[in-house]
Design an enzyme around this catalytic site. Structure first.
Site, PDB file in Angstrom:
ATOM      1  N   ASN A  72     -11.460  -0.225  -2.724  1.00  0.00           N
ATOM      2  CA  ASN A  72     -12.050  -1.309  -3.510  1.00  0.00           C
ATOM      3  C   ASN A  72     -11.076  -1.979  -4.469  1.00  0.00           C
ATOM      4  O   ASN A  72     -11.455  -2.886  -5.192  1.00  0.00           O
ATOM      5  CB  ASN A  72     -13.247  -0.768  -4.306  1.00  0.00           C
ATOM      6  CG  ASN A  72     -14.331  -0.236  -3.385  1.00  0.00           C
ATOM      7  OD1 ASN A  72     -14.446  -0.673  -2.232  1.00  0.00           O
ATOM      8  ND2 ASN A  72     -15.126   0.702  -3.869  1.00  0.00           N
TER       9      ASN A  72
ATOM     10  N   LYS B 137      -7.521  -3.923  -5.944  1.00  0.00           N
ATOM     11  CA  LYS B 137      -6.753  -5.133  -5.686  1.00  0.00           C
ATOM     12  C   LYS B 137      -5.460  -4.766  -4.950  1.00  0.00           C
ATOM     13  O   LYS B 137      -4.878  -3.729  -5.218  1.00  0.00           O
ATOM     14  CB  LYS B 137      -6.404  -5.715  -7.050  1.00  0.00           C
ATOM     15  CG  LYS B 137      -5.982  -7.154  -7.047  1.00  0.00           C
ATOM     16  CD  LYS B 137      -5.665  -7.585  -8.465  1.00  0.00           C
ATOM     17  CE  LYS B 137      -4.689  -8.736  -8.433  1.00  0.00           C
ATOM     18  NZ  LYS B 137      -5.245  -9.906  -7.710  1.00  0.00           N
TER      19      LYS B 137
ATOM     20  N   LYS C 103      -4.866  -5.161  -1.313  1.00  0.00           N
ATOM     21  CA  LYS C 103      -4.901  -4.901   0.129  1.00  0.00           C
ATOM     22  C   LYS C 103      -4.300  -6.076   0.902  1.00  0.00           C
ATOM     23  O   LYS C 103      -3.355  -5.914   1.671  1.00  0.00           O
ATOM     24  CB  LYS C 103      -6.344  -4.659   0.597  1.00  0.00           C
ATOM     25  CG  LYS C 103      -7.002  -3.460  -0.064  1.00  0.00           C
ATOM     26  CD  LYS C 103      -8.420  -3.216   0.440  1.00  0.00           C
ATOM     27  CE  LYS C 103      -9.429  -4.255   0.001  1.00  0.00           C
ATOM     28  NZ  LYS C 103      -9.702  -4.252  -1.453  1.00  0.00           N
ATOM     29  N   THR C 104      -4.877  -7.261   0.694  1.00  0.00           N
ATOM     30  CA  THR C 104      -4.386  -8.447   1.395  1.00  0.00           C
ATOM     31  C   THR C 104      -2.964  -8.788   0.947  1.00  0.00           C
ATOM     32  O   THR C 104      -2.117  -9.143   1.772  1.00  0.00           O
ATOM     33  CB  THR C 104      -5.340  -9.641   1.145  1.00  0.00           C
ATOM     34  OG1 THR C 104      -6.593  -9.328   1.742  1.00  0.00           O
ATOM     35  CG2 THR C 104      -4.802 -10.928   1.732  1.00  0.00           C
ATOM     36  N   THR C 105      -2.700  -8.633  -0.345  1.00  0.00           N
ATOM     37  CA  THR C 105      -1.362  -8.957  -0.855  1.00  0.00           C
ATOM     38  C   THR C 105      -0.316  -8.013  -0.254  1.00  0.00           C
ATOM     39  O   THR C 105       0.788  -8.449   0.051  1.00  0.00           O
ATOM     40  CB  THR C 105      -1.309  -8.908  -2.389  1.00  0.00           C
ATOM     41  OG1 THR C 105      -2.223  -7.934  -2.864  1.00  0.00           O
ATOM     42  CG2 THR C 105      -1.699 -10.240  -2.976  1.00  0.00           C
TER      43      THR C 105
ATOM     44  N   ARG D 178       8.394  -9.469   4.368  1.00  0.00           N
ATOM     45  CA  ARG D 178       9.492  -8.560   4.703  1.00  0.00           C
ATOM     46  C   ARG D 178       9.886  -8.719   6.179  1.00  0.00           C
ATOM     47  O   ARG D 178      11.067  -8.841   6.506  1.00  0.00           O
ATOM     48  CB  ARG D 178       8.995  -7.132   4.448  1.00  0.00           C
ATOM     49  CG  ARG D 178       9.899  -6.033   4.877  1.00  0.00           C
ATOM     50  CD  ARG D 178       9.309  -4.693   4.485  1.00  0.00           C
ATOM     51  NE  ARG D 178       9.302  -4.498   3.039  1.00  0.00           N
ATOM     52  CZ  ARG D 178       8.718  -3.473   2.420  1.00  0.00           C
ATOM     53  NH1 ARG D 178       8.068  -2.564   3.123  1.00  0.00           N
ATOM     54  NH2 ARG D 178       8.784  -3.367   1.125  1.00  0.00           N
TER      55      ARG D 178
ATOM     56  N   PHE E 229     -16.076 -17.287   3.468  1.00  0.00           N
ATOM     57  CA  PHE E 229     -16.785 -16.134   2.935  1.00  0.00           C
ATOM     58  C   PHE E 229     -18.170 -16.020   3.530  1.00  0.00           C
ATOM     59  O   PHE E 229     -18.952 -16.961   3.472  1.00  0.00           O
ATOM     60  CB  PHE E 229     -16.930 -16.254   1.415  1.00  0.00           C
ATOM     61  CG  PHE E 229     -15.720 -15.776   0.696  1.00  0.00           C
ATOM     62  CD1 PHE E 229     -15.531 -14.436   0.434  1.00  0.00           C
ATOM     63  CD2 PHE E 229     -14.762 -16.685   0.278  1.00  0.00           C
ATOM     64  CE1 PHE E 229     -14.397 -14.008  -0.231  1.00  0.00           C
ATOM     65  CE2 PHE E 229     -13.633 -16.255  -0.388  1.00  0.00           C
ATOM     66  CZ  PHE E 229     -13.445 -14.919  -0.637  1.00  0.00           C
TER      67      PHE E 229
ATOM     68  N   TRP F 285     -20.646 -14.371   2.438  1.00  0.00           N
ATOM     69  CA  TRP F 285     -21.780 -14.422   1.513  1.00  0.00           C
ATOM     70  C   TRP F 285     -22.042 -15.842   1.026  1.00  0.00           C
ATOM     71  O   TRP F 285     -22.982 -16.105   0.318  1.00  0.00           O
ATOM     72  CB  TRP F 285     -21.675 -13.433   0.353  1.00  0.00           C
ATOM     73  CG  TRP F 285     -20.405 -13.437  -0.407  1.00  0.00           C
ATOM     74  CD1 TRP F 285     -20.034 -14.296  -1.390  1.00  0.00           C
ATOM     75  CD2 TRP F 285     -19.341 -12.499  -0.274  1.00  0.00           C
ATOM     76  NE1 TRP F 285     -18.805 -13.962  -1.866  1.00  0.00           N
ATOM     77  CE2 TRP F 285     -18.350 -12.862  -1.201  1.00  0.00           C
ATOM     78  CE3 TRP F 285     -19.107 -11.401   0.555  1.00  0.00           C
ATOM     79  CZ2 TRP F 285     -17.152 -12.151  -1.328  1.00  0.00           C
ATOM     80  CZ3 TRP F 285     -17.932 -10.705   0.421  1.00  0.00           C
ATOM     81  CH2 TRP F 285     -16.972 -11.081  -0.516  1.00  0.00           C
TER      82      TRP F 285
ATOM     83  N   GLU G 163      -9.121  -8.533   6.429  1.00  0.00           N
ATOM     84  CA  GLU G 163     -10.562  -8.391   6.193  1.00  0.00           C
ATOM     85  C   GLU G 163     -11.346  -8.079   7.474  1.00  0.00           C
ATOM     86  O   GLU G 163     -12.550  -8.347   7.539  1.00  0.00           O
ATOM     87  CB  GLU G 163     -11.157  -9.659   5.527  1.00  0.00           C
ATOM     88  CG  GLU G 163     -10.311 -10.287   4.440  1.00  0.00           C
ATOM     89  CD  GLU G 163     -10.464  -9.641   3.068  1.00  0.00           C
ATOM     90  OE1 GLU G 163     -10.868  -8.457   3.003  1.00  0.00           O
ATOM     91  OE2 GLU G 163     -10.183 -10.326   2.061  1.00  0.00           O
TER      92      GLU G 163
END
Lengths: 196, 196
Positions: free
Chosen positions: A37, A39, A41-43, A51, A91, A93, A128
């Protein structure tokens, strides 16, 4: 700490690292999962793309949830030859329609499958993807089959919360990003160029 | 799940997200820490740099531990106007001399301080800084002072294992990267363009 004790400790560290490097000799692409949960993951996935292309490798990105926001990474990486396929409804939602979301997801998945069967790609990011599986927009077997039959030297990164345990089992490297605290909770506004 | 239940669940999610966005109105730079033993700390920092410069922001990178390996991110980002300052001795467990490591660290820290006092920089990455503090190469007070007196809209990312609790307290966002499993442990060789 004295210099000799410091040296001793550092030598032990170096020996340990060297032994692990020595032992690890299998060469093939890996499946990395960034879940949890927190911050990053995507970054972390985009950092790896950065790289990879910095080393002259070929990478492609599939984003299963990304809305109408503009996207800093895309603006940097696309001109560098990294194709982006972004699910059209953004998104889920925001859209809230299971049928149209499923269709959009399956359409995006076709692009994913194409990259996952193309040995030109050294790295494929499925950003995601975990939600597509947990929402049943995407069939888990279909995903695992595509992952397992991908080119041997291709690495894949999957990001997203609550990753299905079958995917975790299939993965070579899994990091759980655990939120310890978040600026958002202290009332700080999400910022262009930092948070998105 | 029926369409109406699905909609209801999605609406709740959307309401929750909207409420949090509404509540978060403070605008200022933040301090982000990526810590823990898992993979993805440095890569998440570079992913954020990538995002920031994709949005036309200015970012700078200080690397406190980075060896003689070539560095994919640097090759991509430096031509895009991101300055890199890399500590000259590289991996400290390769050099094993406390005195020269401390000197190298302090020299690198001067570059860090300069970026941390320059309002032109929207984002400063202090990669692997945590070790400099835990090895006592760098004074904790000196670090916290530089962080606290930085320009208001500047964000900073610190990466590294075992981050000092004073820095964690100072941070706005902290993610612990927890290793669930690592390809390395299964005998898979670290790969150029993926692992480094």
């Amino acid at each position: 700490m004295s210099q000799s004790r410091h040296e001793e400790r550092q030598q032990r560290l170096k020996d340990k690292v060297d032994a692990r490097i020595e032992a690890a000799q299998i060469e093939r692409g890996i499946l990395i999962i960034f879940t949890g949960n927190g911050k990053g993951k995507t970054t972390a996935a985009f950092g790896t793309v950065c790289r990879a292309i910095g080393h002259g490798k070929k990478a492609g990105v599939i984003q299963f949830i990304k809305g109408s926001w503009d996207n800093g990474e895309r603006e940097l990486l696309e001109p560098q030859g990294v194709p982006f396929y972004v699910m059209s409804t953004g998104f889920t939602w925001e859209t809230q329609n299971k049928e149209t979301d499923t269709l959009a997801c399956l359409e995006t998945w076709q692009h994913a499958k194409q990259l996952l069967s193309d040995p030109q790609y050294d790295l494929v990011v499925l950003d995601e993807l975990t939600y597509m599986v947990s929402y049943h927009y995407l069939d888990l077997n279909e995903v695992t089959q595509a992952l397992q039959s991908r080119p041997e030297n291709q690495s894949v990164i999957i990001t997203g919360r609550a990753c299905h345990r079958f995917l975790l089992e299939l993965a070579d490297t899994v990091t759980e990003m655990r939120p310890i605290k978040h600026a958002f909770d202290a009332g700080i506004k999400a910022q262009k160029g930092i948070d998105w």
